[in-house]
Design a protein around this motif. Structure first.
Motif, mmCIF file in Angstrom:
data_model
loop_
_atom_site.group_PDB
_atom_site.id
_atom_site.type_symbol
_atom_site.label_atom_id
_atom_site.label_comp_id
_atom_site.label_asym_id
_atom_site.label_seq_id
_atom_site.Cartn_x
_atom_site.Cartn_y
_atom_site.Cartn_z
ATOM 1 N N ARG A 109 0.809 -1.219 0.000
ATOM 2 C CA ARG A 109 0.000 0.000 0.000
ATOM 3 C C ARG A 109 0.840 1.266 0.000
ATOM 4 O O ARG A 109 0.313 2.355 -0.235
ATOM 5 C CB ARG A 109 -0.949 -0.035 1.201
ATOM 6 C CG ARG A 109 -2.011 -1.123 1.053
ATOM 7 C CD ARG A 109 -2.782 -1.398 2.324
ATOM 8 N NE ARG A 109 -3.677 -2.537 2.139
ATOM 9 C CZ ARG A 109 -4.393 -3.098 3.112
ATOM 10 N NH1 ARG A 109 -4.306 -2.612 4.343
ATOM 11 N NH2 ARG A 109 -5.183 -4.138 2.863
ATOM 12 N N ALA A 111 3.437 1.612 -2.059
ATOM 13 C CA ALA A 111 4.264 1.392 -3.248
ATOM 14 C C ALA A 111 4.786 2.688 -3.849
ATOM 15 O O ALA A 111 5.773 2.688 -4.580
ATOM 16 C CB ALA A 111 3.470 0.613 -4.302
ATOM 17 N N GLY A 112 4.137 3.807 -3.531
ATOM 18 C CA GLY A 112 4.585 5.092 -4.054
ATOM 19 C C GLY A 112 5.765 5.680 -3.310
ATOM 20 O O GLY A 112 6.222 6.784 -3.646
ATOM 21 N N HIS A 113 6.261 4.982 -2.296
ATOM 22 C CA HIS A 113 7.422 5.435 -1.529
ATOM 23 C C HIS A 113 8.459 4.322 -1.493
ATOM 24 O O HIS A 113 8.102 3.140 -1.386
ATOM 25 C CB HIS A 113 7.020 5.783 -0.092
ATOM 26 C CG HIS A 113 5.999 6.867 0.012
ATOM 27 N ND1 HIS A 113 6.306 8.195 -0.110
ATOM 28 C CD2 HIS A 113 4.662 6.819 0.209
ATOM 29 C CE1 HIS A 113 5.208 8.921 0.017
ATOM 30 N NE2 HIS A 113 4.194 8.107 0.210
ATOM 31 N N ASN A 128 10.882 -2.793 -1.827
ATOM 32 C CA ASN A 128 9.931 -2.675 -2.932
ATOM 33 C C ASN A 128 10.648 -2.153 -4.177
ATOM 34 O O ASN A 128 11.815 -1.726 -4.118
ATOM 35 C CB ASN A 128 8.731 -1.810 -2.535
ATOM 36 C CG ASN A 128 9.075 -0.347 -2.312
ATOM 37 O OD1 ASN A 128 10.210 0.075 -2.506
ATOM 38 N ND2 ASN A 128 8.097 0.436 -1.890
ATOM 39 N N LEU A 130 10.458 0.550 -5.900
ATOM 40 C CA LEU A 130 10.909 1.943 -5.875
ATOM 41 C C LEU A 130 12.162 2.108 -5.019
ATOM 42 O O LEU A 130 12.997 2.973 -5.293
ATOM 43 C CB LEU A 130 9.779 2.853 -5.375
ATOM 44 C CG LEU A 130 10.003 4.356 -5.525
ATOM 45 C CD1 LEU A 130 10.445 4.723 -6.936
ATOM 46 C CD2 LEU A 130 8.747 5.126 -5.143
ATOM 47 N N THR A 250 10.270 9.311 2.390
ATOM 48 C CA THR A 250 9.324 10.295 1.860
ATOM 49 C C THR A 250 10.088 11.510 1.350
ATOM 50 O O THR A 250 11.200 11.802 1.815
ATOM 51 C CB THR A 250 8.326 10.731 2.943
ATOM 52 O OG1 THR A 250 9.045 11.184 4.106
ATOM 53 C CG2 THR A 250 7.417 9.575 3.344
ATOM 54 N N ALA A 258 9.565 14.678 -4.789
ATOM 55 C CA ALA A 258 8.305 14.000 -5.121
ATOM 56 C C ALA A 258 8.237 13.711 -6.617
ATOM 57 O O ALA A 258 7.883 12.600 -7.041
ATOM 58 C CB ALA A 258 7.123 14.843 -4.678
ATOM 59 N N LEU A 261 10.712 10.959 -7.554
ATOM 60 C CA LEU A 261 10.250 9.616 -7.194
ATOM 61 C C LEU A 261 9.212 9.114 -8.190
ATOM 62 O O LEU A 261 9.190 7.916 -8.520
ATOM 63 C CB LEU A 261 9.668 9.620 -5.776
ATOM 64 C CG LEU A 261 10.659 9.716 -4.618
ATOM 65 C CD1 LEU A 261 9.917 9.718 -3.284
ATOM 66 C CD2 LEU A 261 11.677 8.579 -4.653
ATOM 67 N N GLU A 262 8.350 9.997 -8.666
ATOM 68 C CA GLU A 262 7.384 9.595 -9.683
ATOM 69 C C GLU A 262 8.097 9.131 -10.950
ATOM 70 O O GLU A 262 7.703 8.144 -11.584
ATOM 71 C CB GLU A 262 6.439 10.755 -9.997
ATOM 72 C CG GLU A 262 5.470 11.092 -8.869
ATOM 73 C CD GLU A 262 4.558 12.251 -9.228
ATOM 74 O OE1 GLU A 262 4.669 12.773 -10.366
ATOM 75 O OE2 GLU A 262 3.750 12.657 -8.370
ATOM 76 N N ALA A 265 9.619 5.757 -10.292
ATOM 77 C CA ALA A 265 8.592 4.714 -10.286
ATOM 78 C C ALA A 265 8.289 4.250 -11.701
ATOM 79 O O ALA A 265 7.995 3.072 -11.940
ATOM 80 C CB ALA A 265 7.327 5.226 -9.604
#
Length: 276
Positions: A109, A111-113, A128, A130, A250, A258, A261-262, A265
């Motif tokens: 949950r 996964a965006g970090h 993970n 990322l 984070t 931010a 990181l996108e 990903a």
């Protein structure tokens, strides 16, 4: 090892490929996953899967056991059984390395970090995609090597600290390890790790301070070879009972992390095409 091999075959046969996110291509001679599919899902070689199932492999590490448990979607009790069969006996005096299903769900949950799971000696158990894209894929690294040993011997690739940040990071990790030694005084792996670290003067200096505390947070600048500096805050969550360290990264407020990181990903661990 024969019992381990039989258990792996049974678990592989019962898992529907669709439940593992795989498509059925052509007719299958047997239900469940193929060996090569399990190898891909667990991030290990097909040959190693074959040797494990035939009882011919050496004892798999806790990290490999965790990867197999996740790939086979084992319940917590089954994962614990897998570790015991592999020689990692459950013992309140030994550092736990079983990753509960609840921790796996948290990882999915978030996964965006970037996220990583360590045991109480800071050996990496799980990460993970990322995390791999940001810090470099740990797959090829020597299993069972503590983060402390890597930091105090070769340094951590891609990480840049100011002198003050390095001081705080090192003191916090060493204080955390001292807490682990009192929690698991009979674990020979803990004693061996401390003895190896004490050969280095910097660790020995910090160890002599005898401070005890948990490692909770840090600020890091990741020097990524493709997208440049990524400023991150790390926060460590310690699980009840198993004392796993779940580290979540984070974006640093006020930075462009931010967006980077996108981009990571989307890129994963692949390299960007060179500019012409």
């Amino acid at each position: 090892m024969d019992d381990l091999g039989a258990a792996l075959r049974d678990w592989r046969d019962r898992l529907d490929p669709a439940d593992a996110g795989l498509t059925r291509n052509g007719r299958r001679r047997a239900p469940g996953l193929r060996r090569e599919e399990l190898a891909v899902l667990a991030g290990i070689s097909i040959d190693y899967v074959v040797r494990l199932e035939q009882g011919r492999a050496s004892t798999p590490s806790a990290q490999v056991c965790g990867a197999l448990a996740r790939a086979l979607q084992l319940a917590d009790e089954e994962s614990a059984h897998l570790l015991r069969l592999a020689g990692h006996a459950a013992d309140p005096g030994r550092v736990p390395r079983l990753i509960p299903a609840s921790v796996r769900r948290i990882g999915e949950r978030l996964a965006g970090h970037p996220l990583a799971v360590y045991d109480a000696t800071w050996c990496l158990l799980h990460w993970n995609p990322l995390f791999a894209a940001t810090f470099g894929d740990p797959t090829g690294e020597r299993e069972g090597t503590s983060l402390l040993l890597r930091h105090f011997t070769d340094g951590l690739p891609r990480i840049r600290f100011t002198p003050a940040q390095r001081e705080a990071f090192e003191e916090s990790l060493v204080s955390d390890l001292r807490s682990t030694t009192s929690r698991y005084p009979r674990d020979p792996d803990v004693a061996s790790l401390v003895a190896e670290l004490l050969t280095g003067p910097r660790f020995a200096e910090l160890w002599d301070r005898r401070t005890v505390a948990g490692h909770e947070s840090a600020h890091k600048v990741v020097e990524h070879p493709e997208i440049g500096d990524v400023e991150l805050d790390s926060d460590t969550l310690t699980t009840q009972g198993s004392n796993l360290r779940v580290v979540v990264y984070t974006p640093r407020p006020g930075s462009d992390a931010a967006g980077k990181l996108e981009l990571l990903a989307a890129l994963g661990t692949q390299r960007m095409a060179p500019r012409v």
